[in-house]
Design an enzyme around this catalytic site. Structure first.
Site, PDB file in Angstrom:
ATOM      1  N   LEU A  89       0.119  16.564 -11.402  1.00  0.00           N
ATOM      2  CA  LEU A  89      -0.144  17.475  -9.909  1.00  0.00           C
ATOM      3  C   LEU A  89      -1.515  17.584 -10.258  1.00  0.00           C
ATOM      4  O   LEU A  89      -2.275  18.188 -10.893  1.00  0.00           O
ATOM      5  CB  LEU A  89       0.712  18.423 -10.424  1.00  0.00           C
ATOM      6  CG  LEU A  89       0.900  19.329  -9.004  1.00  0.00           C
ATOM      7  CD1 LEU A  89       1.270  18.374  -7.777  1.00  0.00           C
ATOM      8  CD2 LEU A  89       1.436  20.909  -9.205  1.00  0.00           C
ATOM      9  N   HIS A 106       2.058   6.226  -2.505  1.00  0.00           N
ATOM     10  CA  HIS A 106       3.440   6.462  -2.834  1.00  0.00           C
ATOM     11  C   HIS A 106       4.221   4.987  -2.607  1.00  0.00           C
ATOM     12  O   HIS A 106       3.702   4.657  -1.845  1.00  0.00           O
ATOM     13  CB  HIS A 106       3.627   7.811  -2.703  1.00  0.00           C
ATOM     14  CG  HIS A 106       5.113   7.861  -3.400  1.00  0.00           C
ATOM     15  ND1 HIS A 106       5.503   9.064  -4.263  1.00  0.00           N
ATOM     16  CD2 HIS A 106       7.117   7.796  -2.515  1.00  0.00           C
ATOM     17  CE1 HIS A 106       6.987   8.569  -4.167  1.00  0.00           C
ATOM     18  NE2 HIS A 106       7.361   7.984  -3.368  1.00  0.00           N
TER      19      HIS A 106
HETATM   20  C1  GAR Z   1       1.963   2.359  -8.079  1.00  0.00           C
HETATM   21  O1  GAR Z   1       3.092   1.470  -7.256  1.00  0.00           O
HETATM   22  C2  GAR Z   1       1.715   3.062  -7.571  1.00  0.00           C
HETATM   23  O2  GAR Z   1       2.194   3.279  -5.852  1.00  0.00           O
HETATM   24  C3  GAR Z   1       2.189   3.989  -7.908  1.00  0.00           C
HETATM   25  O3  GAR Z   1       2.442   3.723  -9.140  1.00  0.00           O
HETATM   26  C4  GAR Z   1       1.978   2.549  -9.999  1.00  0.00           C
HETATM   27  C5  GAR Z   1       1.385   1.990 -10.240  1.00  0.00           C
HETATM   28  O4  GAR Z   1       0.995   0.684 -10.342  1.00  0.00           O
HETATM   29  N1  GAR Z   1       2.679   6.027  -7.662  1.00  0.00           N
HETATM   30  C6  GAR Z   1       3.013   6.764  -7.788  1.00  0.00           C
HETATM   31  O5  GAR Z   1       4.551   6.427  -8.305  1.00  0.00           O
HETATM   32  C7  GAR Z   1       2.814   7.993  -7.439  1.00  0.00           C
HETATM   33  N2  GAR Z   1       3.679   9.053  -7.375  1.00  0.00           N
HETATM   34  P1  GAR Z   1      -1.361   0.121 -10.970  1.00  0.00           P
HETATM   35  O6  GAR Z   1      -1.015   1.164 -11.813  1.00  0.00           O
HETATM   36  O7  GAR Z   1      -0.333  -1.509 -10.929  1.00  0.00           O
HETATM   37  O8  GAR Z   1      -2.077   0.733  -9.439  1.00  0.00           O
END
Ligand code: GAR
Length: 191
Positions: A89, A106
């Protein structure tokens, strides 16, 4: 020129897409700093490969030094903060310092499947368990509550009966990598 900081907690494929985009389209913004919430996050390696300054600020570090994140962003003269798979957060003082200048992505269609604990695979598992026929991405401004700030952009994809969390995650990542850099660029163009 807008100076961007990317905050991430893991693999950093979105961070990679954003760094690539601003290297290729440098007219309005550039990625000046990557902050990871843990030392093992692969995003730190990606930042190094792009020649972008990077450092780790863990939850433990923030607990013992509450001003650390705000002071680090201020020292680096950051204008806009981009969350890309960041699991912590954002402290109130940082939200207050960047009104409508912190952007999050998200991996679902908020307000559904948002809130504390809803990240990555948890979100996709919940979408599938709920037998949703569509999911997608939400790009939004950040306020003091998880996933509650104003929505900037959404894009959808189909959820098929044989999708699992991995195949859905792959579809979501494709949307994220396509749209997130462009939407960030649109937001900073209006500053
Ligand atoms: C992504 O899909 C993003 O939307 C999600 O984490 C992943 C990170 O992927 N974020 C959340 O869930 C936030 N609540 P990455 O490390 O390959 O960019």
């Amino acid at each position: 020129m807008i100076s961007l900081a990317i905050l991430a907690s893991g693999n950093g494929s979105n961070a990679e897409a954003i760094m690539n985009f601003f290297e290729q389209n440098p007219s309005q913004g550039s990625v000046a700093l990557v902050i990871a919430s843990n030392e093992q996050a692969y995003v730190l390696e990606r930042a190094k490969n792009h020649g972008v300054k990077s450092l780790c600020i863990s939850k433990k570090m923030m607990n013992s030094e509450p001003d650390l994140l705000r002071a680090t962003l201020a020292d680096a003269k950051i204008d806009v903060v981009v969350l890309a798979g960041y699991m912590l957060l954002i402290p109130r003082d940082v939200v207050a310092m960047f009104p409508n200048k912190i952007i999050n992505i998200h991996p679902a269609l908020l307000p559904k499947f948002g809130g504390k604990g809803m990240y990555g695979g948890n979100v996709h598992n919940a979408v599938i368990a709920n037998k949703e026929t569509e999911s997608g991405i939400t790009i939004h401004f950040v306020n003091e509550q998880y996933d509650k700030g104003d929505v900037i952009f959404q894009a959808k994809c189909e959820v098929l009966e044989d999708d699992d969390a991995d195949t859905l995650a792959a579809k979501i990542h494709t949307l994220e990598h396509k749209f997130y850099p462009q939407i960030i660029n649109q937001v900073i163009a209006q500053l």
